[in-house]
Motif scaffolding. Structure first.
Motif, short mmCIF file in Angstrom:
data_model
loop_
_atom_site.label_atom_id
_atom_site.label_comp_id
_atom_site.label_asym_id
_atom_site.label_seq_id
_atom_site.Cartn_x
_atom_site.Cartn_y
_atom_site.Cartn_z
N GLY A 48 0.83 -1.11 0.16
CA GLY A 48 0.07 -0.08 -0.18
C GLY A 48 0.62 1.10 -0.01
N ALA A 49 0.29 2.34 -0.25
CA ALA A 49 0.90 3.91 -0.37
C ALA A 49 0.56 4.63 1.00
N ALA A 50 1.69 5.25 1.48
CA ALA A 50 1.37 6.24 2.47
C ALA A 50 1.05 7.36 1.84
N GLY A 51 0.16 8.23 2.51
CA GLY A 51 -0.23 9.45 2.10
C GLY A 51 0.05 10.74 2.57
N ASP A 52 0.88 10.63 3.73
CA ASP A 52 1.23 11.81 4.47
C ASP A 52 1.57 12.77 3.75
N ARG A 53 2.74 12.78 2.81
CA ARG A 53 3.30 13.96 2.18
C ARG A 53 2.40 14.87 1.53
N ALA A 54 1.51 14.29 1.03
CA ALA A 54 0.35 15.18 0.18
C ALA A 54 -0.38 15.79 1.35
N ARG A 55 -0.90 15.22 2.30
CA ARG A 55 -1.59 15.75 3.43
C ARG A 55 -0.95 16.96 3.89
N THR A 56 0.42 17.02 4.23
CA THR A 56 1.43 17.80 4.94
C THR A 56 1.78 19.02 3.79
N THR A 57 2.15 18.46 2.59
CA THR A 57 2.53 19.54 1.80
C THR A 57 1.59 20.40 0.80
N LEU A 58 0.79 19.43 0.37
CA LEU A 58 -0.33 19.77 -0.32
C LEU A 58 -1.40 20.53 0.27
N GLY A 59 -1.45 20.18 1.41
CA GLY A 59 -2.73 20.70 2.30
C GLY A 59 -4.16 19.93 1.90
N TRP A 60 -3.97 18.68 1.13
CA TRP A 60 -5.06 17.93 0.58
C TRP A 60 -5.37 16.96 1.56
N LYS A 61 -6.65 16.45 1.55
CA LYS A 61 -7.30 15.25 2.17
C LYS A 61 -8.33 14.82 1.56
N PRO A 62 -8.54 13.36 1.50
CA PRO A 62 -9.75 12.85 0.74
C PRO A 62 -11.09 13.04 1.39
N LEU A 63 -11.79 13.58 0.45
CA LEU A 63 -13.34 13.73 0.97
C LEU A 63 -13.88 12.20 1.32
N ARG A 64 -13.51 11.08 0.64
CA ARG A 64 -13.97 9.88 1.22
C ARG A 64 -12.54 9.34 1.49
N PRO A 65 -12.45 9.25 2.90
CA PRO A 65 -11.17 8.55 3.38
C PRO A 65 -10.95 7.46 3.64
N SER A 66 -12.24 6.52 3.34
CA SER A 66 -12.19 4.99 3.16
C SER A 66 -13.10 4.51 1.96
N TRP A 67 -12.20 3.52 1.38
CA TRP A 67 -13.09 2.97 0.32
C TRP A 67 -14.32 2.21 0.64
N ARG A 68 -14.45 1.93 1.96
CA ARG A 68 -15.67 1.46 2.43
C ARG A 68 -17.24 2.47 2.43
N ASP A 69 -16.80 3.70 1.95
CA ASP A 69 -17.75 4.47 1.78
C ASP A 69 -18.46 4.70 0.40
N GLY A 70 -17.74 3.94 -0.48
CA GLY A 70 -18.31 3.77 -1.91
C GLY A 70 -17.93 2.81 -2.84
N LEU A 71 -17.09 2.02 -2.48
CA LEU A 71 -16.43 0.84 -3.55
C LEU A 71 -17.44 0.08 -3.97
N GLY A 72 -18.14 0.03 -5.03
CA GLY A 72 -19.13 -0.81 -5.60
C GLY A 72 -20.20 0.02 -5.38
N GLN A 73 -20.65 1.03 -5.02
CA GLN A 73 -21.93 1.38 -4.93
C GLN A 73 -22.40 2.25 -6.09
N GLU A 74 -21.33 2.65 -6.94
CA GLU A 74 -21.69 3.60 -8.21
C GLU A 74 -21.31 2.82 -9.37
#
Length: 304
Positions: A278-304
């Motif tokens: 898997g991939a650690a995403g800490d660098r994007a959170r810190t440097t880009l100030g970005w975070k996912p609106l869907r923090p977990s795949w459980r919130d939508g994988l297979g629903q759309e």
């Protein structure tokens, strides 16, 4: 800002054009076929593998920022070998053409799409951006794919142009293989995607909407380098695949011996389900100030 999106008809490129315009940017869409272009402030037409055409199109657009979303993965369902071969060329030759054209047009910045699942399967199960890429994978097709990814990243981050690489996680949502109408979903619904014993391979997922949001953040930032863009829950196959099947209303995936997986599913799928990191995403959170609106795949994988 004036922003050019190359690959503006893709799963990420099309909604990205709209998202950038909503933020007040003047957006040019670079497409191969004008009839497929999204609504943009300007449409320029070129085959990314045609150097002269790319130079002319980018010069016409005069962007401050170029966004590279080029791939041929829409061909996957009909012609997988061609999809991968053309995508590799777009990541190498196409990137070279875009870099040259961006510099010639006076652009100051290039933001490019890459992938977060190209790391060699060694060390911890969750890896950061400094982990080595799997350029020597035993499968020739995957080795060629990863070498093309490495070349794209070298060109984008190693030239005078300020370059930023976004390594997207495994995309899900509308238009992807994991959408309810996508190829992976159809395999699961047909009971043709079994679970290897253990199911230890880790997948870091990313919803298309979050890929778009991260790319907007990258366009508006001054950061350079490579960033994993993923959700916050890297998941082993033993967790996500049964959950995905339940969400789709598919039969539970049957369990098979891990040793049989490459023969039954092919090398890459066996790798994803058994050994991938898997991939650690800490660098994007810190440097880009970005975070996912869907923090977990459980919130939508297979629903759309």
């Amino acid at each position: 800002m004036r922003v050019l999106v190359a690959g503006a008809t893709g799963v990420v490129g099309r909604p990205l054009v709209g998202a950038l315009r909503a933020r007040g940017h003047e957006v040019s869409a670079l497409v191969r076929e004008e009839s497929r272009a999204p609504e943009a402030d300007e449409v320029v037409v070129a085959d990314a593998l045609d150097r002269e055409a790319v130079l002319a199109a980018v010069t016409t657009a005069r962007p401050e920022v170029v966004v590279h979303q080029l791939s041929a993965l829409r061909l996957l369902r009909d012609d997988p070998p061609e999809a991968f071969a053309r995508t590799a060329r777009l990541r190498t030759e196409g990137t070279a053409h875009l870099v040259e054209a961006a510099r010639a047009a006076g652009a100051r910045r290039l933001v490019a799409q890459s992938i977060a699942f190209a790391a060699a399967p060694a060390g911890p199960w969750i890896l950061d951006e400094d982990a080595p890429l799997y350029v020597d994978a035993p499968d020739p097709g995957w080795a060629a794919t990863v070498r093309a990814v490495a070349e794209l990243e070298r060109q984008v981050t190693g030239r005078a142009l300020a370059g930023l690489v976004l390594r997207y996680g495994t995309l899900y949502g509308p238009g992807t293989a994991y959408a309810r109408t996508g190829g992976t979903a159809q395999r699961v619904l047909a009971g043709k995607l079994p679970l290897p014993e253990g199911g230890a391979g880790i997948t870091s997922f990313l919803h298309v909407e979050d890929a778009v949001g991260a790319t907007v953040a990258a366009v508006e930032s001054e950061a350079t380098g490579s960033f994993h863009i993923t959700d916050d829950e890297p998941a082993p196959a033993a967790q996500w695949l049964p959950h995905y099947a339940r969400t789709l209303g598919a039969p539970p995936p049957r369990t098979i011996p891990a040793a049989l997986t490459p023969r039954l599913l092919g090398w890459f799928m066996a790798h994803q389900l058994t050994t991938a990191r898997g991939a650690a995403g800490d660098r994007a959170r810190t440097t880009l100030g970005w975070k996912p609106l869907r923090p977990s795949w459980r919130d939508g994988l297979g629903q759309e």
